[in-house]
Design a protein around this motif. Structure first.
Motif, PDB file in Angstrom:
ATOM      1  N   ASP A  98       0.852  -1.179   0.000  1.00 59.03           N
ATOM      2  CA  ASP A  98       0.000   0.000   0.000  1.00 59.03           C
ATOM      3  C   ASP A  98       0.895   1.238   0.000  1.00 59.03           C
ATOM      4  O   ASP A  98       1.499   1.588   1.022  1.00 59.03           O
ATOM      5  CB  ASP A  98      -0.890  -0.025   1.251  1.00 59.03           C
ATOM      6  CG  ASP A  98      -1.908   1.103   1.274  1.00 59.03           C
ATOM      7  OD1 ASP A  98      -1.603   2.188   0.747  1.00 59.03           O
ATOM      8  OD2 ASP A  98      -2.991   0.911   1.860  1.00 59.03           O
ATOM      9  N   ALA A 100       0.206   4.438  -0.130  1.00 57.61           N
ATOM     10  CA  ALA A 100      -0.230   5.521   0.759  1.00 57.61           C
ATOM     11  C   ALA A 100       0.223   5.256   2.192  1.00 57.61           C
ATOM     12  O   ALA A 100       0.691   6.158   2.897  1.00 57.61           O
ATOM     13  CB  ALA A 100      -1.746   5.677   0.691  1.00 57.61           C
ATOM     14  N   GLU A 101       0.104   4.000   2.633  1.00 57.60           N
ATOM     15  CA  GLU A 101       0.564   3.638   3.968  1.00 57.60           C
ATOM     16  C   GLU A 101       2.090   3.747   4.065  1.00 57.60           C
ATOM     17  O   GLU A 101       2.632   4.138   5.098  1.00 57.60           O
ATOM     18  CB  GLU A 101       0.117   2.213   4.309  1.00 57.60           C
ATOM     19  CG  GLU A 101      -1.318   2.111   4.778  1.00 57.60           C
ATOM     20  CD  GLU A 101      -1.519   2.765   6.137  1.00 57.60           C
ATOM     21  OE1 GLU A 101      -0.828   2.385   7.104  1.00 57.60           O
ATOM     22  OE2 GLU A 101      -2.367   3.665   6.242  1.00 57.60           O
ATOM     23  N   TRP A 102       2.766   3.401   2.993  1.00 56.73           N
ATOM     24  CA  TRP A 102       4.225   3.504   2.960  1.00 56.73           C
ATOM     25  C   TRP A 102       4.655   4.945   3.214  1.00 56.73           C
ATOM     26  O   TRP A 102       5.548   5.214   4.012  1.00 56.73           O
ATOM     27  CB  TRP A 102       4.728   3.026   1.590  1.00 56.73           C
ATOM     28  CG  TRP A 102       6.189   2.657   1.535  1.00 56.73           C
ATOM     29  CD1 TRP A 102       7.163   2.960   2.441  1.00 56.73           C
ATOM     30  CD2 TRP A 102       6.834   1.927   0.500  1.00 56.73           C
ATOM     31  NE1 TRP A 102       8.381   2.466   2.038  1.00 56.73           N
ATOM     32  CE2 TRP A 102       8.195   1.821   0.837  1.00 56.73           C
ATOM     33  CE3 TRP A 102       6.379   1.348  -0.690  1.00 56.73           C
ATOM     34  CZ2 TRP A 102       9.118   1.162   0.035  1.00 56.73           C
ATOM     35  CZ3 TRP A 102       7.298   0.684  -1.497  1.00 56.73           C
ATOM     36  CH2 TRP A 102       8.654   0.592  -1.135  1.00 56.73           C
ATOM     37  N   ARG A 103       3.990   5.881   2.537  1.00 61.38           N
ATOM     38  CA  ARG A 103       4.314   7.296   2.741  1.00 61.38           C
ATOM     39  C   ARG A 103       4.064   7.711   4.191  1.00 61.38           C
ATOM     40  O   ARG A 103       4.845   8.475   4.765  1.00 61.38           O
ATOM     41  CB  ARG A 103       3.490   8.164   1.791  1.00 61.38           C
ATOM     42  CG  ARG A 103       3.851   7.982   0.321  1.00 61.38           C
ATOM     43  CD  ARG A 103       3.106   8.955  -0.579  1.00 61.38           C
ATOM     44  NE  ARG A 103       3.388   8.664  -1.979  1.00 61.38           N
ATOM     45  CZ  ARG A 103       2.611   7.934  -2.761  1.00 61.38           C
ATOM     46  NH1 ARG A 103       1.483   7.430  -2.294  1.00 61.38           N
ATOM     47  NH2 ARG A 103       2.944   7.701  -4.022  1.00 61.38           N
ATOM     48  N   LYS A 104       2.992   7.213   4.780  1.00 57.64           N
ATOM     49  CA  LYS A 104       2.671   7.547   6.169  1.00 57.64           C
ATOM     50  C   LYS A 104       3.747   7.027   7.126  1.00 57.64           C
ATOM     51  O   LYS A 104       4.179   7.730   8.053  1.00 57.64           O
ATOM     52  CB  LYS A 104       1.301   6.961   6.533  1.00 57.64           C
ATOM     53  CG  LYS A 104       0.811   7.315   7.917  1.00 57.64           C
ATOM     54  CD  LYS A 104      -0.589   6.755   8.155  1.00 57.64           C
ATOM     55  CE  LYS A 104      -1.067   7.029   9.566  1.00 57.64           C
ATOM     56  NZ  LYS A 104      -2.425   6.451   9.803  1.00 57.64           N
TER      57      LYS A 104
END
Length: 231
Positions: A98, A100-104
Motif C-alpha cells: 500500500d 499511501a501507507e508507505w508514505r505515512k
C-alpha cells in the motif's frame, strides 16, 4: 544540575517506559504524544512527578514541531529521543504494498526524526552538547534481512539509519552525538505478545547505552545491550 530529555511517542510502550526510567533517575522529562488529554498513564505520572511535562505533538506536523521548539526555546536539552513510530500494515506480501501507507510510515519513522533534530538543534547545543537517539529496528538491517518481505517498515528504518549517519557526520564536530538504537523485540502493541522482553527491560538498557555513549559510537547502530548491529 538537572538533566533534560524530550521523548516523542511517550504515551505507551517503550516511550512510556523511557519516561519512567528517566524520571526515576531525576531527569526533567518532556513527554510528547498526539493527545495528552487522553494519555491516562502519562497524566497519572504527572500528578506524582513535578519533573514531568506533557506536550501535544503530531510528529508529522512540521509546523507543530517548529512551534514546540519555540515554546521550549529557553531550555537546554541533554537528550532528544525520537521514539514515535508507526509500523503500518502487516501480513501483506509482494505485489500488495500500500503506497499511501508507505508514505505515512516514512513520514513518522524517517522524516520526523530529522525534522525534530533540526528544530531542537539550538536546545541541544545551547550549554553543552546533547545527544540524539533514534529508535530504529533490527529489521532495518540490510545484512540481517534474510527473509524478505516487510517492505514498508524495513525500508523506513533502513532510511532512518541513513539519517542517523548523516546527522552524526554533520553534528559530531559540534559535540552532538547521534545514534540508532534497536530496543529489542519488546512486548508492546507493535511487538506483540510473543516478544521476548518487557518495555522496562528495553528502556533500562537503552538508557544505560545512552548514559555511556561516546563519540566513537556516534553514527552507529546499537541494540539495547550496547551490541553493534550490522548495517
Amino acid at each position: 544540575m538537572t538533566k533534560h530529555v524530550l521523548i516523542t511517542g511517550a504515551n505507551r510502550g517503550v516511550g512510556l517506559a523511557l519516561v519512567d526510567t528517566y524520571l526515576s533517575d531525576g531527569w526533567q522529562v518532556y513527554a510528547c504524544c498526539r493527545q495528552p488529554a487522553q494519555a491516562s498513564a502519562l497524566q497519572q505520572r504527572q500528578q506524582q512527578h513535578p519533573a514531568l511535562t506533557l506536550l501535544a505533538l503530531d510528529v508529522t506536523d512540521h509546523a507543530a514541531i517548529a512551534a514546540l521548539s519555540q515554546q521550549l526555546a529557553d531550555i537546554s536539552l541533554d537528550l532528544l529521543i525520537n521514539n514515535a513510530g508507526y509500523y503500518g500494515p502487516k501480513g501483506y506480501g509482494f505485489g500488495h504494498t500500500d503506497a499511501a501507507e508507505w508514505r505515512k510510515v516514512l513520514e513518522v519513522n524517517t522524516i520526523a526524526p530529522l525534522k525534530l533534530a533540526e528544530a531542537f538543534y539550538p536546545q541541544l547545543s545551547r550549554q553543552h552538547p546533547g545527544s540524539i537517539a533514534c529508535l530504529s529496528s533490527k529489521v532495518g538491517s540490510m545484512t540481517e534481512n534474510t527473509s524478505g518481505g516487510g517492505y514498508i517498515y524495513r525500508s523506513s528504518k533502513a532510511a532512518l539509519n541513513s539519517v542517523v549517519k548523516s546527522l552524526s557526520n554533520d553534528l559530531l564536530p559540534q559535540g552532538i552525538k547521534t545514534v540508532a538504537l534497536h530496543p529489542g523485540w519488546v512486548q508492546t502493541e507493535m511487538g506483540g505478545p510473543n516478544a521476548l522482553i518487557s518495555t522496562q527491560t528495553a528502556a533500562t538498557g537503552l538508557k544505560q547505552v545512552l548514559d555511556h555513549l561516546n563519540e566513537s559510537q556516534s553514527g552507529t547502530f546499537l541494540d539495547y545491550q550496547g551490541n553493534v548491529i550490522p548495517w
